[in-house]
Design a protein around this motif. Structure first.
Motif, PDB file in Angstrom:
ATOM      1  N   ASN A   1       5.730  -2.733  -1.223  1.00 54.24           N
ATOM      2  CA  ASN A   1       4.422  -3.068  -1.794  1.00 54.24           C
ATOM      3  C   ASN A   1       4.608  -3.363  -3.273  1.00 54.24           C
ATOM      4  OD1 ASN A   1       1.793  -2.211   0.090  1.00 54.24           O
ATOM      5  ND2 ASN A   1       3.751  -1.357   0.729  1.00 54.24           N
TER       6      ASN A   1
ATOM      7  N   SER B   1       6.814  -6.374   4.993  1.00 57.30           N
ATOM      8  CA  SER B   1       7.106  -5.307   5.944  1.00 57.30           C
ATOM      9  C   SER B   1       8.036  -5.820   7.035  1.00 57.30           C
ATOM     10  CB  SER B   1       5.786  -4.819   6.553  1.00 57.30           C
ATOM     11  OG  SER B   1       6.008  -3.769   7.424  1.00 57.30           O
TER      12      SER B   1
ATOM     13  N   PHE C   1      -5.140  -2.713   1.508  1.00 62.53           N
ATOM     14  CA  PHE C   1      -4.680  -3.467   2.675  1.00 62.53           C
ATOM     15  C   PHE C   1      -5.248  -2.876   3.962  1.00 62.53           C
ATOM     16  CE2 PHE C   1      -1.187  -4.945  -0.150  1.00 62.53           C
ATOM     17  CZ  PHE C   1      -1.314  -6.308   0.068  1.00 62.53           C
TER      18      PHE C   1
ATOM     19  N   ALA D   1       2.642  -7.448  -0.145  1.00 57.84           N
ATOM     20  CA  ALA D   1       3.325  -6.475   0.710  1.00 57.84           C
ATOM     21  C   ALA D   1       4.233  -7.201   1.690  1.00 57.84           C
ATOM     22  CB  ALA D   1       2.313  -5.627   1.476  1.00 57.84           C
TER      23      ALA D   1
ATOM     24  N   CYS E   1       0.799   0.644  -3.872  1.00 59.13           N
ATOM     25  CA  CYS E   1       1.063  -0.549  -4.657  1.00 59.13           C
ATOM     26  C   CYS E   1       1.491  -0.208  -6.064  1.00 59.13           C
ATOM     27  CB  CYS E   1      -0.181  -1.439  -4.718  1.00 59.13           C
ATOM     28  SG  CYS E   1      -1.428  -0.812  -5.831  1.00 59.13           S
TER      29      CYS E   1
ATOM     30  N   LEU F   1      -1.941  -8.223  -5.195  1.00 60.35           N
ATOM     31  CA  LEU F   1      -1.016  -7.312  -4.538  1.00 60.35           C
ATOM     32  C   LEU F   1      -0.258  -8.065  -3.449  1.00 60.35           C
ATOM     33  CD1 LEU F   1      -3.353  -4.230  -3.931  1.00 60.35           C
ATOM     34  CD2 LEU F   1      -1.575  -4.465  -5.679  1.00 60.35           C
TER      35      LEU F   1
ATOM     36  N   VAL G   1      -3.417   2.788  -0.846  1.00 61.72           N
ATOM     37  CA  VAL G   1      -2.928   1.659  -1.614  1.00 61.72           C
ATOM     38  C   VAL G   1      -2.360   2.137  -2.949  1.00 61.72           C
ATOM     39  CG1 VAL G   1      -3.698  -0.366  -2.887  1.00 61.72           C
ATOM     40  CG2 VAL G   1      -4.337  -0.072  -0.518  1.00 61.72           C
TER      41      VAL G   1
END
Lengths: 74, 382
Positions: free
Chosen positions: B173, B185, A40, B183, A71, B181, B24
């Protein structure tokens, strides 16, 4: 109040860490996720700078990229 | 006087995002690297440039430390400055240090940042703790930052005020599939103190003035609380490339609501080159106490004519390229990369008029701004 809510959420989620959950993506299936292009924030210095520019020109703030942890794909 | 152009109220966020830029991959310390960057912002009569140096070193298996030195050299003749003040130049220097500690499936980060310029000092401490969950498919991180700022006004030795900032963040995450993936927040920030700009003015109708208007100092509330929630998705395509998407919702107690969304594409070419393309759209409405032209002097308790608190939308088009360098003969380095990133920004203000143009009061053309943002940097990995 928000701090208490946050702490309670983290506590509940942390307690789940001990549970025997079967990962639905196996470690040997995570090669693509571990590719640097899936990060990211591949370049933290450059990304932070662009966030800085946006923050200087806009009223919105918070929850930018780079916050938070991994992750779980290692 | 950089306060006119560099939004102080948001500095805490930059610091926070630096401090918790964890990797990550879970349960792993950030990689050892050093970055030397030259940055340039040029738009709307404002030029900001300077270096940023970041060094990160690992100690043993569970400890990593980083230090960053950052400079903004500002030269401003912005629309605010040319209509109500004089062009100026100034430097801002920021130094930060942070430590990451790994303990089992947990990561902890402690950071400190200090920023200094002639009329503003800011000190911030940051702490975050993260935990891997559910077979390492999930990571949850909780963060807290506290900032203490001192606001001064050049040319006025009697003026000094303070700002206190508290930020709480929660990030999730998640590995969704072998290609995806996700995420999420959330961040709440509470500010208290002198939040406006000690130099900026608002304008009001004044029949006794030849222009039809006059200026008075802006006045903001002394508290502001904001909430931001963002969601990000990253998807590895069947071939070696990645798509990304992002959305953020923002609201605060000043009546501002904002949305931004971004799409990105990353494409490596061979094992040396990586290219990035992105597009970002942002929109916000105005603060409750904003007006381009107030009807009279001291028309209300709080007064703002800061274009960043007005109603506007913006577009950002980004391009990046990275070239990896690697030699077997290198003893001290694993690899290095040379990187260039560029963004074109365009801002379209819906209620902020360009009063440098001679038109009837309140009928001036709406202001527009475009800017070029460049980052050129060398990264080395060891």
């Amino acid at each position: 109040m928000q701090v208490i809510t946050l702490s309670a959420t983290l506590l509940v989620l942390t307690s789940l860490a001990g549970c025997a959950v079967e990962p639905w993506v196996k470690p040997y299936e995570r090669a693509k996720l571990a590719d640097p292009i899936m990060s990211f924030s591949r370049n933290p210095v450059a990304d932070s700078y662009l966030n800085h520019v946006y923050q200087a020109r806009e009223a919105a703030r918070g929850a930018e990229v780079g916050q938070g942890g991994g992750c779980g794909c290692n | 006087m950089a306060v006119t152009e560099i939004e102080k109220t948001n500095r805490l966020l930059l610091i926070g995002s630096f401090a918790v830029a964890l990797p990550v991959l879970a349960a792993q310390l950030p990689e050892e690297r050093a970055d030397a960057m030259y940055h340039l912002y040029d738009g709307g009569g404002v030029t900001v440039s300077g270096p940023s140096i970041l060094v990160r070193k690992q100690f043993g298996e569970s400890l990593s430390a980083s230090a960053n030195y950052y400079v903004d050299a500002i030269s401003s003749a912005s629309i605010d400055v040319v209509t109500t003040a004089s062009p100026y130049t100034e430097n801002r220097t920021e130094i930060s240090a942070s430590v990451d500690y790994l303990y089992g499936d947990s990561q902890m980060n402690l950071g400190y940042t200090s920023s200094e310029e002639s009329d503003y000092s800011a000190d911030t401490v940051h702490f975050s703790i993260g935990q891997d969950l559910l077979g390492d498919l999930t990571n949850v991180t909780l963060g807290y930052s506290r900032g203490s700022d001192e606001v001064r006004r050049n040319g006025d030795a009697d003026f000094s005020d303070e700002v206190t900032r508290n930020s709480f963040s929660l990030a999730l995450n998640q590995v969704v599939t072998a290609n995806t993936l996700f995420a999420l927040s959330w961040e709440t920030i509470a500010d208290e103190g002198f939040l406006n700009n000690p130099y900026r003015s608002v304008r009001y109708l004044d029949a006794s003035s030849p222009t039809g208007y006059s200026f008075e100092s802006e006045v903001y509330p002394r508290t502001r609380t904001s909430n931001a929630l963002s969601a990000r998705l990253r998807y590895h395509l069947p071939y070696r490339a990645a798509l990304s998407g992002e959305y953020r919702y923002f609201s605060d107690t000043w009546g501002i609501t904002a949305h931004n969304t971004e799409l990105g594409y990353t494409h490596p070419l061979g094992d040396k080159w990586t290219f990035d393309l992105s597009y970002r759209y942002y929109t916000q409405n105005a603060a409750d106490f904003y007006s381009d032209l107030f009807p009279r002097i001291q028309a209300q308790n709080y007064l703002a004519r800061d274009k960043e608190l007005s109603s506007f939308s913006s577009h950002s088009l980004g391009f990046g390229m990275s070239y990896k360098l690697h030699r077997e003969s290198w003893k001290l380095l694993d690899s290095a990369s040379l990187n260039l990133a560029y963004n074109y920004l365009y801002f379209n203000y819906r209620d902020f008029r360009d009063i440098s143009q001679s038109e009837a009061v309140g009928q001036e053309p709406l202001y527009e701004l475009s800017a070029n943002v460049m980052r050129l940097y060398l990264s080395v990995y060891y």
